[in-house]
Design an enzyme around this catalytic site. Structure first.
Site, PDB file in Angstrom:
ATOM      1  N   TYR A 233      -2.430  -1.593  10.218  1.00 33.23           N
ATOM      2  CA  TYR A 233      -2.511  -1.966   8.705  1.00 33.23           C
ATOM      3  C   TYR A 233      -1.198  -1.315   8.159  1.00 33.23           C
ATOM      4  O   TYR A 233      -0.476  -1.962   7.328  1.00 33.23           O
ATOM      5  CB  TYR A 233      -3.648  -1.056   8.284  1.00 33.23           C
ATOM      6  CG  TYR A 233      -3.941  -1.162   6.732  1.00 33.23           C
ATOM      7  CD1 TYR A 233      -4.415  -2.352   6.194  1.00 33.23           C
ATOM      8  CD2 TYR A 233      -3.375  -0.136   6.078  1.00 33.23           C
ATOM      9  CE1 TYR A 233      -4.506  -2.704   4.910  1.00 33.23           C
ATOM     10  CE2 TYR A 233      -3.629  -0.318   4.507  1.00 33.23           C
ATOM     11  CZ  TYR A 233      -4.153  -1.563   4.024  1.00 33.23           C
ATOM     12  OH  TYR A 233      -4.536  -1.536   2.812  1.00 33.23           O
TER      13      TYR A 233
ATOM     14  N   SER B 253       0.784  -1.289   0.044  1.00 25.36           N
ATOM     15  CA  SER B 253       0.046   0.134   0.032  1.00 25.36           C
ATOM     16  C   SER B 253       0.967   1.408  -0.006  1.00 25.36           C
ATOM     17  O   SER B 253       2.132   1.347   0.539  1.00 25.36           O
ATOM     18  CB  SER B 253      -0.942   0.082   1.260  1.00 25.36           C
ATOM     19  OG  SER B 253      -1.638   1.261   1.438  1.00 25.36           O
TER      20      SER B 253
END
Length: 280
Positions: free
Chosen positions: A186, A173
């Protein structure tokens, strides 16, 4: 696509409840046989990026196993598109936080397809928290288990069955480089996936196995309304240079390229699909 409006779902979220509906390439992706004869395992393949990759892989000629938690309606819809492309689709529900289930996913793929050529480790979990004290211990552990430990366990199980020319792709990401504070666990896992893919590329290169990662920016998937407050969902993705969230369909060509022989000398790479936001 139009900007998302305020909405909320319970985790892990479902495609049917999203406004606007995501585009997974159902009507647009055109294959050209780039993955003919290949088999692929895609975790989180029921919806979002995973569904877009499954549709594209099938239209490129690959048989697909889809691993998902319990989103049966979404998984059946993905299977419908894969089978409509004339390819086999195996659905394996279960919790990737369990290492034994990770091994079972790979074993099922080998049993059903006879071999395994591509692993796309894409399933992910996140929750938005405003302070470190708000993060439950079990949520920290679960985020790491699903996002990065599963990548390790799936890879460890898959490598003995992979021939030279096989491919492993991790979904990282843009958050690993520009971590929003409300997504601490995350962010940590996504940085770890990028690092792990780089390490694996070096470890597995002598076996002829390529390993890469894809770094999405803000992509409109069920994870967003299921894990973010409604006020953050509204306008999601509007701050990137392209001014909108990405569609899952816009990532699929990158995953296809990395899985194909066109990327035969691409290993250890990290490809950004971020709407213009640079990664380091």
């Amino acid at each position: 696509m139009s900007q998302p409006r305020q909405q909320q779902q319970s985790p892990p979220g479902a495609t049917s409840g999203m406004t606007p509906q995501p585009d997974h390439g159902e009507r647009s992706y055109r294959g050209s046989g780039r993955l003919s004869g290949r088999t692929a395992v895609i975790t989180g393949g029921d919806s979002g990026i995973g569904r877009a990759v499954a549709i594209a892989y099938a239209r490129e000629g690959a048989d697909v196993l889809i691993s998902y938690l319990d989103e049966h309606e979404d998984a059946q819809e993905t299977r419908r598109w894969v089978e409509e492309a004339g390819r086999r689709c195996v659905l394996v529900p279960g919790d990737l936080a369990d290492p034994a289930h990770c091994r079972s996913v790979v074993a099922t793929a080998v049993e059903r397809f006879g071999h395994m050529d591509v692993l796309v480790s894409n399933a992910a979990f996140q929750m938005t928290r405003d302070s470190v004290e708000d993060i439950p211990d079990e949520e920290w552990d679960r985020t790491l288990a699903i996002n990065i430990s599963a990548f390790f366990h799936l890879t460890k199980a898959a490598v003995p069955h992979m021939r030279p020319g096989s491919v492993i792709i991790g979904t990282t990401s843009v958050n690993s480089d520009a971590p929003p504070p409300q997504l601490l666990p995350y962010n940590v896992t996504k940085a770890g996936i990028a690092n792990m893919a780089g390490s694996l590329a070096q470890l597995l290169g002598p076996k002829g196995i390529r390993v890469n990662s894809v770094a999405p920016g803000p992509i409109w998937t069920p994870l967003i309304p299921a894990t973010m407050p409604p006020d953050q969902v509204e306008g999601f993705g509007s701050r990137v240079p392209l001014g909108r969230p990405g569609r899952p369909a816009e990532l699929a060509p990158v995953y296809v390229m990395l899985a194909s022989e066109e990327a035969s000398y691409v290993s250890g790479a990290r490809i950004a699909v971020t709407g213009g936001q640079p990664i380091l």
